[in-house]
Design a protein around this motif. Structure first.
Motif, PDB file in Angstrom:
ATOM      1  N   ALA A  72       0.837  -1.207   0.000  1.00  0.00           N
ATOM      2  CA  ALA A  72       0.000   0.000   0.000  1.00  0.00           C
ATOM      3  C   ALA A  72       0.869   1.253   0.000  1.00  0.00           C
ATOM      4  O   ALA A  72       1.826   1.370   0.757  1.00  0.00           O
ATOM      5  N   GLY A  73       0.508   2.204  -0.873  1.00  0.00           N
ATOM      6  CA  GLY A  73       1.186   3.505  -0.854  1.00  0.00           C
ATOM      7  C   GLY A  73       2.389   3.603  -1.751  1.00  0.00           C
ATOM      8  O   GLY A  73       2.911   4.692  -1.956  1.00  0.00           O
ATOM      9  N   ASP A  74       2.915   2.492  -2.295  1.00  0.00           N
ATOM     10  CA  ASP A  74       4.050   2.571  -3.219  1.00  0.00           C
ATOM     11  C   ASP A  74       3.892   1.478  -4.260  1.00  0.00           C
ATOM     12  O   ASP A  74       2.897   0.773  -4.319  1.00  0.00           O
ATOM     13  N   HIS A  75       4.905   1.344  -5.097  1.00  0.00           N
ATOM     14  CA  HIS A  75       4.842   0.373  -6.193  1.00  0.00           C
ATOM     15  C   HIS A  75       5.600  -0.911  -5.861  1.00  0.00           C
ATOM     16  O   HIS A  75       5.922  -1.683  -6.764  1.00  0.00           O
ATOM     17  N   HIS A  76       5.867  -1.154  -4.614  1.00  0.00           N
ATOM     18  CA  HIS A  76       6.552  -2.368  -4.218  1.00  0.00           C
ATOM     19  C   HIS A  76       5.540  -3.496  -4.011  1.00  0.00           C
ATOM     20  O   HIS A  76       4.330  -3.292  -3.969  1.00  0.00           O
ATOM     21  N   TYR A  77       6.105  -4.701  -3.867  1.00  0.00           N
ATOM     22  CA  TYR A  77       5.290  -5.890  -3.616  1.00  0.00           C
ATOM     23  C   TYR A  77       5.800  -6.560  -2.342  1.00  0.00           C
ATOM     24  O   TYR A  77       6.957  -6.361  -1.927  1.00  0.00           O
TER      25      TYR A  77
END
Length: 507
Positions: A314-319
């Motif tokens: 949530a909130g960024d493009h990471h997994y």
């Protein structure tokens, strides 16, 4: 000249402790003659000692020397005349007392006065020092009544059966690395901890007594084991012999509280398959976890209770990948085992190694979560997820699955000939995504999509290119040998076309 036996002579032959024991058996009437040959002075008897029925033979030769055998464990181990032999000799004295024969001052004409100096008053029998003893023993090996003694109970065994608990424990020998060890509890109505397990195994192997406490002593003449317990003990005896032969105990010596105690026998991984086979039919094995015994040791089949969940952060493009269940497991990769919830599960060695490394990764994360960068998520989906599916359940969130692109692989081969060289360019195409496998460059790729590539097909095509004797450059392949070029066109190219949807274009 014939000589008759006297109590003094019997005491010198057997020693005072054995004589006193035999005198008690004789006076209580526990000596029953089974046969006698008075002319040859050969006697056979059965002597009852507590619950034991022991077979005793005595032959007195022309020199007055007594050759003896007894089936008790003490005589079998030491070949010294025991109380059962003394009881029969006293019985023989009673039978021959009517004969008017001179009494010998020493046990026989073959013993000199200097032979009286043994601490117990026992003289060494001639049969122990002469070759005739070996002949007697050889005859006994092949006599019809010979039978190798066993600690296992037989069908008509009158010995009292022993109860056994095999307690398996984890022994830490390195950081997050464990060996399996076993301890024993043995007894009749009450189980006693075996404080020196190797001493007991040696006693079982030699068919001799072993004292656990001042309250209980194991006696092979009085006690037996069930066949299942006996078979498992046999495997432990083999480990003990292996340990003593190669001195492997030093490998697990440890220090302080991690030192291997005399109560524990470490099970080498090479012996585990044989131990495992015996545990399948033995109900007396338990697993000790933090000092608490489980019910009879259980082996569980099926998938590991592991869950892997992939989601977008949530909130960024990471997994992120959430892992559930791994903290409940103890991995014994050298045995191909995983201990979970008080049970053991068989796991392939490669998968055990991955679980061990994954546990080490999770130690760096406080919440059993592994963060994944966007640039490696495609490789994770291609290479990691299939492996995780062998270990447990894999779930992919809707936010990720909507981005996953799965299209057929189409390989494009571009051929050209310049100055005697055969040049080749290779692209892997997935829909509108084109990949150069030599530099992994991608064209026209959406940043939101997650491409799941056909890794096996790609590797097979690259292997065929190398087998065709192409040399690699940073962006393509080339070949200078004319004969190899002809072979490539006539033979190798057919193999390439069979790998996947393959397109050839001439430049």
């Amino acid at each position: 000249m014939s000589y008759y036996l006297s109590e003094r002579m019997i005491k010198q032959l057997c020693g005072k402790p054995a004589f006193d024991h035999g005198f008690q058996l004789y006076t209580k009437g526990f000596t029953s003659l089974l046969g006698q040959d008075i002319d040859n002075r050969t006697y056979e008897a059965e002597v009852q000692d507590e619950k034991l029925q022991l077979h005793v033979l005595v032959h007195i030769d022309d020199n007055g020397d007594a050759r003896t055998t007894c089936t008790c464990s003490n005589y079998q181990a030491t070949h010294k005349r025991c109380g059962h032999i003394a009881a029969l000799l006293l019985k023989i004295q009673e039978l021959e007392s009517f004969a008017a024969a001179p009494e010998l001052e020493y046990p026989s004409l073959l013993h000199s006065p200097a032979g009286k100096n043994l601490a117990t008053g026992q003289l060494t029998p001639r049969s122990l020092t002469e070759e005739s003893f070996l002949g007697d023993q050889l005859l006994g090996l092949f006599a019809g009544s010979y039978k190798r003694k066993s600690v296992a109970a037989t069908r008509f065994d009158q010995r009292e059966p022993m109860d056994v608990q095999f307690i398996f424990k984890l022994y830490p020998y390195d950081y997050e690395r464990y060996m399996l060890g076993v301890e024993l509890r043995v007894g009749l109505k009450r189980l006693y901890i075996v404080h020196r397990i190797r001493e007991l195994l040696a006693s079982l192997r030699k068919f001799t007594s072993c004292s656990f406490t001042k309250h209980f002593t194991y006696n092979p003449e009085l006690h037996s084991f069930s066949q299942a317990d006996h078979d498992l003990l046999q495997e432990l005896m083999a480990i003990d012999e292996h340990e003593r032969t190669f001195n492997h105990s030093r490998m697990y010596a440890g220090t302080g509280k991690n030192a291997v105690s005399d109560r524990m026998l470490i099970i080498p991984p090479a012996f585990w398959p044989r131990i495992r086979a015996q545990l399948a039919v033995n109900e007396h094995a338990h697993l000790s976890i933090d000092g608490i015994l489980t019910e009879p040791l259980r082996f569980v089949d099926g998938p590991l209770p592991l869950e892997f969940e992939f989601d977008a952060s949530a909130g960024d493009h990471h997994y992120v990948m959430h892992i559930q269940g791994l903290n409940r497991m103890t991995v014994l990769d050298e045995y191909g085992l995983v201990m979970v919830d008080g049970a053991l599960m068989n796991v392939e060695p490669n998968e055990c190694a991955r679980l061990t490394e994954m546990k080490q990764l999770l130690e760096q994360s406080p919440h059993d979560v592994i963060h994944i960068q966007p640039e490696v998520i495609e490789s994770i989906m291609e290479k990691v997820v299939p492996g995780l599916m062998k270990l447990g359940q894999v779930q992919v969130s809707q936010s990720i699955s909507d981005r996953i692109v799965q299209t057929p692989l189409k390989a494009k081969l571009y051929l050209d000939r310049i100055r005697g060289r055969l040049l080749a360019g290779l692209d892997f195409q997935y829909g509108n995504i084109t990949i150069n496998p030599l530099d992994d460059h991608r064209d026209r790729r959406s940043g939101e999509s997650i491409l799941v590539r056909k890794g096996e097909e790609e590797r097979r095509i690259l292997e065929l290119m190398e087998q065709a004797s192409f040399a690699r450059t940073e962006g393509g392949f080339f070949m200078t040998n004319e004969m190899m070029s002809l072979i490539f066109y006539t033979i190798r190219f057919r193999s390439l076309r069979s790998c996947s949807r393959f397109m050839q274009q001439q430049r």
